[in-house]
Write an enzyme that holds these catalytic residues in place. Structure first.
Site, PDB file in Angstrom:
ATOM      1  CG  ASP A  56     -61.244 -20.196  30.216  1.00 40.27           C
ATOM      2  OD1 ASP A  56     -61.025 -21.279  30.774  1.00 40.27           O
ATOM      3  OD2 ASP A  56     -60.331 -19.334  30.076  1.00 40.27           O
ATOM      4  CG  ASP A  83     -60.875 -14.314  28.626  1.00 43.84           C
ATOM      5  OD1 ASP A  83     -61.844 -14.362  29.409  1.00 43.84           O
ATOM      6  OD2 ASP A  83     -59.930 -15.140  28.653  1.00 43.84           O
ATOM      7  N   GLY A 131     -54.862 -21.163  26.557  1.00 39.67           N
ATOM      8  CA  GLY A 131     -53.492 -21.214  27.061  1.00 39.67           C
ATOM      9  C   GLY A 131     -53.434 -20.756  28.506  1.00 39.67           C
TER      10      GLY A 131
HETATM   11  O1  OSB Z   1     -58.475 -16.918  30.515  1.00 40.59           O
HETATM   12  O2  OSB Z   1     -57.422 -17.733  28.878  1.00 40.59           O
HETATM   13  C1  OSB Z   1     -57.415 -17.181  29.975  1.00 40.59           C
HETATM   14  C2  OSB Z   1     -53.838 -16.236  30.925  1.00 40.59           C
HETATM   15  C3  OSB Z   1     -53.926 -16.320  32.281  1.00 40.59           C
HETATM   16  C4  OSB Z   1     -55.113 -16.675  32.861  1.00 40.59           C
HETATM   17  C5  OSB Z   1     -56.231 -16.927  32.090  1.00 40.59           C
HETATM   18  C6  OSB Z   1     -56.164 -16.855  30.716  1.00 40.59           C
HETATM   19  C7  OSB Z   1     -54.946 -16.474  30.119  1.00 40.59           C
HETATM   20  C8  OSB Z   1     -54.743 -16.314  28.708  1.00 40.59           C
HETATM   21  C9  OSB Z   1     -53.365 -16.661  28.244  1.00 40.59           C
HETATM   22  O3  OSB Z   1     -55.575 -15.852  27.966  1.00 40.59           O
HETATM   23  C10 OSB Z   1     -53.248 -17.185  26.892  1.00 40.59           C
HETATM   24  C11 OSB Z   1     -51.835 -17.658  26.632  1.00 40.59           C
HETATM   25  O4  OSB Z   1     -51.369 -18.624  27.264  1.00 40.59           O
HETATM   26  O5  OSB Z   1     -51.191 -17.060  25.780  1.00 40.59           O
HETATM   27 MG    MG Z   2     -60.148 -17.285  29.357  1.00 41.43          MG
END
Ligand code: OSB
Ligand code: MG
Length: 381
Positions: free
Chosen positions: A241, A191, A293
């Site tokens: 996303d 990601d 998340g």
């Molecule tokens: O892009 O999914 C994302 C955390 C902070 C900002 C963006 C993202 C994320 C995560 C966290 O990937 C996933 C989690 O809550 O464990």
């Molecule tokens: Mg993401």
């Protein structure tokens, strides 16, 4: 239907066990905006606004959400008796954006309604799964070796998908090291949180050799045409996303070929009605979805787990247990997963299925504001 008499906003601070780094910044302590909706009969529901303190993921922040709720959103619910499935439309009218602020209220209304009907939130959303698979999202680490260490531990813990945060300069080598260490059978993905541009296409194509399940949001949120171009050049499925802020953007993604998978975060899209609409549009188009998340507390997690029980959530979500983030969570029981990385969906009790630790929240609160329905004007004839 519950008539909303009170909406309370609270900011709490919860220290993360370790800092979480994405391409655009790092969180060490989670500042969390909690919303409590109270109805006339004394029932209440807690919900979580997933905005971060800084606008590095989307434009919203905790403070813009607080302002939007107080000034424009809460007044549309206070004193009203609305079915949860209408709240999205009511909050959307002539108020652009502020999806996370809207979602906190909208999702709270679904929970309050579920509770008043005596059904679990998952059943109220027409979720079908008894358990949902979880993956882990690993923040950017200082070296590939440290990332490999984390990834191996995650596989041992039972996680069904290992997501690696990447950014320019910390990408190919990191993903390659993890693929080598984990072997070909573990599902991995990366990601980028919008850290690249289409000029990086030749570079990103190198990720194809690692046979990842998907590459999440490599380009900017608004770059649907460039994402389509990148997808044509890459064999790795792209997952969107940040780009998918509502059901129309999901349809655009499908029509343009900008991605093949959607990460649904109910906060990002304005709540459950929008999440369900995106879920349905994707299902019809053969596009799998999964639940993302936002480093939620156990309150936000309850909403995500309920959503992830819908049928087209066919890939593991970012639904790590409480203990991955916090020394202790603000709900009981805390969220856990079994040795196969499955999270149990609460179905036996009405509402969220976890008990909110109000005393603990009280002790963690750094600011609070109570919004109330205006009293009916007394007309003296
Ligand atoms: O892009 O999914 C994302 C955390 C902070 C900002 C963006 C993202 C994320 C995560 C966290 O990937 C996933 C989690 O809550 O464990
Ligand atoms: Mg993401």
């Amino acid at each position: 239907m519950p008539r909303i008499d009170r909406i309370s906003l609270r900011e709490i601070r919860l220290a993360l066990k370790e800092p979480f780094r994405i391409s655009s910044g790092v969180e060490s302590e989670r500042r969390i905006l909690l919303v409590e909706l109270g109805d006339r009969d004394g029932a209440s529901a807690w919900a979580e606004c997933v905005a971060f303190p800084r606008p590095n993921y989307t434009p919203e922040t905790i403070d813009t959400a607080w302002l939007a709720i107080r000034e424009w959103l809460a007044p549309r619910l206070l004193g009203e008796d609305l079915p949860a499935d209408r709240v999205h439309v009511i909050l959307a009218e002539n108020i652009r954006g502020h999806n996370m602020a809207k979602a906190a209220l909208e999702m709270g209304m679904w929970a309050l309604e579920a509770e008043s009907l005596g059904v679990s939130l998952a059943s109220h959303l027409h979720g079908t799964r008894a358990v949902v698979p979880t993956g882990i999202s690993l923040g950017i680490q200082p070296t590939p070796a440290l990332l490999v260490e984390r990834a191996l531990a995650a596989v041992r813990a039972g996680y069904n998908k290992i997501k690696l945060k990447i950014q320019p300069g910390q990408d190919i080598e990191y993903v390659g090291a993890v693929r080598t260490a984990l072997g070909p059978d573990v599902e991995i993905m990366a990601d980028a949180n919008a850290a690249y541009t289409i000029d990086d296409a030749d570079h990103l194509v190198q990720l194809d050799e690692f046979e990842m399940l998907m590459l999440e949001q490599p380009l900017g949120a608004d770059d649907l045409l460039q994402l389509a171009e990148l997808q044509r050049r890459m064999s790795t499925p792209l997952c969107l996303d940040e780009s998918v802020t509502d059901v129309k953007r999901a349809r655009d993604m499908i029509a343009l070929g900008s991605g093949k998978i959607v990460n649904i975060k109910p906060g990002r899209v304005g709540g459950f009605a929008a999440s369900k609409a995106i879920h349905d549009v994707c299902e019809d188009a053969g596009i799998p979805v999964w639940c993302g998340g936002m480093l939620e507390s156990g309150i936000g997690r309850a909403y995500n787990v309920a959503l992830a029980s819908l049928p087209n959530f066919s890939l593991p979500g970012d639904l790590s247990p409480s203990a991955r983030y916090w020394a202790s969570d603000i709900v009981s029981p805390e969220w856990t997963m079994d040795a196969k990385g499955m999270v149990h969906v609460p179905r036996d009790e009405p509402g969220l299925g976890v008990v909110v630790d109000v005393d603990r929240i009280e002790s963690l609160t750094v600011r609070v504001e109570h919004l109330r329905a205006p009293r009916p004007t007394l007309v003296i004839a």
